[in-house]
Design a protein around this motif. Structure first.
Motif, PDB file in Angstrom:
ATOM      1  N   THR A   4       1.231  -5.383   3.470  1.00  0.00           N
ATOM      2  CA  THR A   4      -0.019  -4.682   3.202  1.00  0.00           C
ATOM      3  C   THR A   4      -0.928  -4.742   4.417  1.00  0.00           C
ATOM      4  OG1 THR A   4       0.131  -5.206   0.846  1.00  0.00           O
ATOM      5  CG2 THR A   4      -2.011  -4.560   1.687  1.00  0.00           C
ATOM      6  N   ARG A   5      -1.516  -3.605   4.746  1.00  0.00           N
ATOM      7  CA  ARG A   5      -2.510  -3.520   5.792  1.00  0.00           C
ATOM      8  C   ARG A   5      -3.823  -2.997   5.188  1.00  0.00           C
ATOM      9  NH1 ARG A   5      -0.376  -6.733   7.781  1.00  0.00           N
ATOM     10  NH2 ARG A   5       0.756  -6.887   9.747  1.00  0.00           N
ATOM     11  N   ILE A   6      -4.942  -3.362   5.808  1.00  0.00           N
ATOM     12  CA  ILE A   6      -6.264  -3.000   5.287  1.00  0.00           C
ATOM     13  C   ILE A   6      -7.053  -2.294   6.378  1.00  0.00           C
ATOM     14  CG2 ILE A   6      -8.379  -3.819   4.197  1.00  0.00           C
ATOM     15  CD1 ILE A   6      -6.899  -6.293   3.318  1.00  0.00           C
ATOM     16  N   GLN A 145     -11.864  -0.412  -8.204  1.00  0.00           N
ATOM     17  CA  GLN A 145     -10.677   0.036  -7.489  1.00  0.00           C
ATOM     18  C   GLN A 145     -10.299   1.459  -7.885  1.00  0.00           C
ATOM     19  OE1 GLN A 145      -7.331  -2.620  -7.591  1.00  0.00           O
ATOM     20  NE2 GLN A 145      -8.564  -4.445  -7.226  1.00  0.00           N
ATOM     21  N   GLU A 200     -12.601  -0.742   1.298  1.00  0.00           N
ATOM     22  CA  GLU A 200     -11.374  -1.299   1.871  1.00  0.00           C
ATOM     23  C   GLU A 200     -10.209  -0.422   1.448  1.00  0.00           C
ATOM     24  OE1 GLU A 200     -10.904  -5.306   0.640  1.00  0.00           O
ATOM     25  OE2 GLU A 200     -12.895  -5.941   1.320  1.00  0.00           O
ATOM     26  N   HIS A 202      -6.392  -0.259   1.228  1.00  0.00           N
ATOM     27  CA  HIS A 202      -5.169  -1.062   1.272  1.00  0.00           C
ATOM     28  C   HIS A 202      -3.964  -0.121   1.194  1.00  0.00           C
ATOM     29  CE1 HIS A 202      -7.055  -5.112   0.238  1.00  0.00           C
ATOM     30  NE2 HIS A 202      -8.058  -4.260   0.198  1.00  0.00           N
ATOM     31  N   TYR A 203      -3.011  -0.329   2.083  1.00  0.00           N
ATOM     32  CA  TYR A 203      -1.787   0.474   2.082  1.00  0.00           C
ATOM     33  C   TYR A 203      -0.645  -0.379   2.609  1.00  0.00           C
ATOM     34  CZ  TYR A 203      -2.737   1.022   7.097  1.00  0.00           C
ATOM     35  OH  TYR A 203      -2.982   0.778   8.414  1.00  0.00           O
ATOM     36  N   GLN A 204       0.578   0.067   2.340  1.00  0.00           N
ATOM     37  CA  GLN A 204       1.764  -0.697   2.718  1.00  0.00           C
ATOM     38  C   GLN A 204       2.531   0.023   3.824  1.00  0.00           C
ATOM     39  OE1 GLN A 204       3.975  -1.372  -0.945  1.00  0.00           O
ATOM     40  NE2 GLN A 204       3.005  -3.359  -1.186  1.00  0.00           N
TER      41      GLN A 204
END
Length: 471
Positions: A4-6, A145, A200, A202-204
């Protein structure tokens, strides 16, 4: 493997943030509805899937009252059902341990494991009782979210080189454009988390795209002990992540002082409100008891701790093709009462982050991670297998009289336990203690006689069961 990257928003318009916040609030109602209806045996416990839930809501018109677009509430339903499934899976882990404790018959264990995996545990009295004990009905607490499907968002770079992310709003064909503080466009399914006026994203991504994944692992087999003052200590005596203890202690002491001051201000505000001075109480609440700065500081602290732990794990994998670590998912209640300061600092112990880092880094870099039983690894001498006393970073063996560095001794015990034929991963700690005690007794009977004086020889002849190391 995915990681996961933010990405963070940069100078987001307050009106856009308010619109996203309203959408997240409505989707939070969707999550609450899913948890209320299907977070039990009659829902996910019966094998219900998210597509069936969507079909039901489309048929009876439930989706209309949420006031969000179809793709938004469908992705939220899928995400909430996945959360309920994860909650169920964590309960099954504890039930599997209960099965192992209940019976040693391989056939009976296999039958119970199969019924548990196939969600047919309701027909077995023991499994049903254990599932009722471990699987508590959850409740949604997520109202900030938004889950965006991969084909529902797009990115564009403006003339100044600023990256903009466009996501669906509450109205059809109405996109909300978010400026990002990165030049790398997020891809795939996105999770937008709204905190303190900032978004934020968030994605993979595929782990193979990371530079750290290209680093080869070592060729040794190393045991590691998770600690507080340092992240890891290996069986070669090397410490990794030595700044962890200082980070945790400093943050714990800072929180203690800050919370003391906030409690005093809250008391002043409450007293002012009781006297009728509501303007003063409101000023204190708005200007001194907010959470914006506090949440930002907590996020920075978590980032520093994660960076320290992941760096330590990378250094271990640099030298190890096989990493042997203790399984700390089962807690052991100690009988020693600790002070409030110690309890507060240990509550911030990040063993969960360390376990995540070991699993993540080992898998990405091709190193094997082996979990072993953690019982008594910190209280056993690695040379004679006798139970001793640990005080701080010193371990004193009461049988052979040697003092070891406690974390190194524990790491060596963890390494040795990987090939232990008697102590399995889920062996109860009482059985582990008995095994260690039996080994100590056998070891004592084979120790050489160190004092061969006539008086000592006569005494041993009169008392044959007395230890040769009793002096």
């Amino acid at each position: 493997m995915k990681v996961t990257r933010i990405a963070y928003s940069a100078r987001l318009n307050p009106g856009k943030y308010a619109a996203l916040l309203e959408q997240a609030r409505r989707l939070g109602r969707v999550r609450s509805e899913v948890w209320q209806r299907y977070g039990s045996i009659g829902g996910v416990g019966s094998g219900l899937r998210d597509r069936q839930v969507r079909d039901r809501w489309l048929a009876d018109g439930t989706h209309v009252r949420f006031g969000v677009l179809a793709n938004a509430w469908k992705e939220t339903v899928r995400d909430a059902m996945a959360d309920i499934g994860a909650n169920l899976a964590s309960a099954k882990v504890e039930v599997r341990r209960a099965i192992i404790r209940r019976t040693g018959d391989p056939g009976e264990r296999k039958r119970m494991f199969t019924a548990l995996k196939a969600d047919q545990w309701a027909d077995d009295p023991f499994l049903a009782r254990q599932m009722r004990k471990q699987w508590k009905r959850g409740k949604n607490r997520t109202h900030d979210q938004i889950v965006v499907r991969a084909d529902q968002h797009n990115t564009v770079v403006d003339g100044r080189g600023l990256l903009w992310l466009a996501v669906p709003g509450l109205q059809r064909r109405q996109m909300v454009k978010i400026p990002l503080s990165t030049t790398v466009a997020p891809t795939g399914t996105l999770r937008l988390i709204l905190r303190g006026g900032r978004v934020e994203v968030h994605y993979q991504i595929d782990a193979s795209q990371l530079r750290s994944s290209q680093r080869p692992c070592g060729d040794a087999t190393v045991g590691v002990d998770k600690g507080y003052t340092e992240a890891l200590t290996d069986s070669d005596g090397q410490r990794h992540g030595v700044r962890l203890g200082r980070l945790l202690t400093t943050e714990s002491d800072r929180l203690k002082e800050r919370n003391r001051r906030r409690a005093r201000l809250r008391s002043i505000a409450n007293n002012a409100a009781r006297r009728g001075d509501h303007a003063k109480a409101q000023r204190i609440t708005v200007n001194n008891l907010g959470t914006f700065k506090r949440d930002r500081q907590a996020a920075r602290h978590r980032a520093r701790v994660r960076a320290e732990i992941f760096t330590a794990v990378h250094r271990v994998v640099d030298k190890a093709a096989t990493v042997v670590a203790e399984d700390l998912t089962t807690s052991f209640a100690g009988r020693k009462r600790l002070g409030r300061n110690v309890n507060r600092r240990l509550a911030a112990w990040t063993k969960g982050v360390t376990a995540e880092a070991l699993t993540n880094v080992s898998e990405r870099r091709g190193s094997a991670l082996v979990h072993v039983n953690a019982a008594y690894t910190s209280q056993t001498c690695h040379r004679c297998a006798g139970l001793g006393r640990r005080s701080g970073d010193r371990f004193h063996c009461t049988w052979c009289g040697v003092v070891w560095q406690a974390d190194v001794n524990a790491a060596i015990n963890i390494l040795q336990r990987a090939g232990d034929p008697d102590i399995a991963l889920h062996t109860p700690h009482r059985a582990v203690r008995q095994i260690l005690q039996d080994r100590t007794d056998r070891h004592r009977t084979r120790l050489p006689v160190q004092d061969s004086s006539p008086a000592t020889t006569e005494r041993r002849a009169n008392h044959p069961n007395r230890s040769a190391m009793s002096n």
